[in-house]
Design an enzyme around this catalytic site. Structure first.
Site, PDB file in Angstrom:
ATOM      1  CB  SER A   1      -0.939   0.006   1.220  1.00 12.03           C
ATOM      2  OG  SER A   1      -0.193  -0.002   2.428  1.00 12.03           O
ATOM      3  CB  SER A   2       2.843   3.097   1.587  1.00 19.16           C
ATOM      4  OG  SER A   2       3.294   2.298   2.666  1.00 19.16           O
ATOM      5  N   GLY A   3       5.312   2.968  -0.070  1.00 21.51           N
ATOM      6  CA  GLY A   3       6.758   2.762  -0.098  1.00 21.51           C
ATOM      7  C   GLY A   3       7.257   1.868  -1.214  1.00 21.51           C
TER       8      GLY A   3
ATOM      9  NE  ARG B   1      -0.044  -3.735   9.612  1.00 23.76           N
ATOM     10  CZ  ARG B   1       0.801  -3.315  10.532  1.00 23.76           C
ATOM     11  NH1 ARG B   1       0.717  -3.791  11.763  1.00 23.76           N
ATOM     12  NH2 ARG B   1       1.744  -2.442  10.252  1.00 23.76           N
TER      13      ARG B   1
ATOM     14  CE  LYS C   1      -1.407   4.794   5.663  1.00 21.48           C
ATOM     15  NZ  LYS C   1      -0.194   4.542   6.487  1.00 21.48           N
TER      16      LYS C   1
ATOM     17  CG  ASP D   1      -0.873  -8.319  10.969  1.00 21.00           C
ATOM     18  OD1 ASP D   1       0.187  -8.657  10.389  1.00 21.00           O
ATOM     19  OD2 ASP D   1      -0.894  -7.838  12.106  1.00 21.00           O
TER      20      ASP D   1
ATOM     21  CB  SER E   1      16.718  -8.365   3.693  1.00 18.90           C
ATOM     22  OG  SER E   1      17.434  -8.268   4.897  1.00 18.90           O
TER      23      SER E   1
ATOM     24  CE1 TYR F   1      14.037  -3.202   9.648  1.00 24.62           C
ATOM     25  CE2 TYR F   1      16.258  -2.330   9.349  1.00 24.62           C
ATOM     26  CZ  TYR F   1      15.021  -2.665   8.835  1.00 24.62           C
ATOM     27  OH  TYR F   1      14.760  -2.491   7.496  1.00 24.62           O
TER      28      TYR F   1
ATOM     29  CE  LYS G   1      13.550  -5.725   7.146  1.00 25.11           C
ATOM     30  NZ  LYS G   1      12.547  -6.030   6.101  1.00 25.11           N
TER      31      LYS G   1
END
Length: 332
Positions: free
Chosen positions: A41-43, A64, A68, A93, A172, A186, A190
């Site tokens: 939905s983005s990025g 989710r 968006k 999700d 990743s 984080y 990854k």
């Protein structure tokens, strides 16, 4: 001695040429293919969906936030190249419940056909010093970044193997190649993706299914803006030693590498160096890639030592500045 080394190199190159047909997959044709993008939905996820749509693919967006998703759907549909293309939206999700993920993937396949390419782009970053992070943060990031990639992949893999065709992409991060200050939660989530991808590639390669792991650098996305709100000073200063990429640039490279069946997908000179340095026992999909890793390893390791030295210097300077501030506060 030199003649022996030269003879060894020639023999090595000839061997690679002999086995190259076995390791070079046939490119995946995107026109008419069904591509599922989680975190779409983005990025980066949305840009990957746009890039695939531009090449004639049918898209299933998974995220989710339903609002968006619908906004992304409208944006993607502007890039249609024929009137048969479809963008399907599914709100779920992907890290919460495997059975639910499996059901929505089945629904998508009933509407748009078997999944030809799955792009696992759902994820998030939270930065902070190890002792300051709540234990729940480690659990949350492992669920979203790792299990959020395991569940969709598990839902599509059987059909891909039966059809003897497919691509699975794991997005990743360069923080999944190099552990940095502030990324104890984080980076570990990854890094886990790479282990999954390497093992999975060995299992599915005989079925003509290929895995790609993408290691994008800092990218100008809404997620990156949120991440910056929690970054310690050290993390932010280290991050500023490299430039920020556009999500469109990252998406184009990921799609290109996935189509070709390349195991590694990196962006820019830093990304190329990191991928070569951290290749280890990772699969290779071309003679050129293998030779480049062999030839450049020593040089890149030398350069990397300078990078690591500069990062350690940043951490020490921040520590000294904090100590001075504490002394100043006590004497004020």
């Amino acid at each position: 001695m030199l003649l022996l080394a030269a003879a060894f190199l020639v023999a090595f190159v000839l061997l690679l040429y002999m086995v190259s047909p076995l390791i070079s997959p046939k490119p995946l044709a995107l026109p008419g293919a069904h591509v599922v993008v989680t975190g779409g939905s983005s990025g980066i996820g949305k840009c990957i969906a746009i890039e695939c749509y531009k090449q004639g693919a049918f898209i299933t967006l998974v995220a989710r936030n339903e609002e968006k998703l619908l906004q992304a759907k409208k944006e993607i549909e502007k890039y249609s190249i024929n009137d048969k293309q479809v963008v399907l939206c599914i709100s779920v999700d992907v890290s919460e419940d495997y059975n639910q993920v499996e059901n929505v993937i089945k629904q998508a396949q009933e509407k748009l056909g078997p999944v030809d390419m799955l792009v696992n782009c759902a994820g998030m970053a939270l930065a902070g010093k190890f002792e300051d992070l709540e234990v729940s943060t480690f659990e949350k990031l492992m669920n979203i970044n790792y299990l959020g990639s395991v569940y969709p992949s598990r839902a599509v893999i059987t059909t891909m193997m039966e059809r003897r065709v497919g691509r699975i992409v794991f997005v990743s991060s360069q923080a999944g190649q190099l552990g940095l200050f502030g990324y104890t939660a984080y980076s570990s989530s990854k890094f886990a993706i790479r282990g999954l991808a390497e093992a999975l590639q060995m299992e599915v390669k005989p079925y003509n299914v290929y895995v790609t792991v993408a290691y994008p650098p800092d990218t100008d996305t809404p997620g990156f803006a949120m991440e910056n709100k929690t970054k310690p000073l050290e993390t932010r200063l280290i991050s500023e030693t490299t430039s920020i990429c556009k999500p469109e640039q990252v998406a184009k490279q990921i799609v290109k590498d996935a189509i070709q069946g390349n195991f590694n997908s990196s962006i820019g000179s830093d990304g190329y160096m990191l991928s070569s340095l951290t290749c280890g026992m990772a699969p290779v999909t071309s003679i050129t890639e293998g030779l480049q890793q062999v030839v450049t390893m020593g040089l890149f390791r030398t350069i990397a030592l300078f990078y690591l030295g500069s990062f350690d210097s940043i951490v020490r300077r921040c520590m000294m500045q904090r100590a001075k501030s504490e002394i100043a506060d006590k004497t004020a």
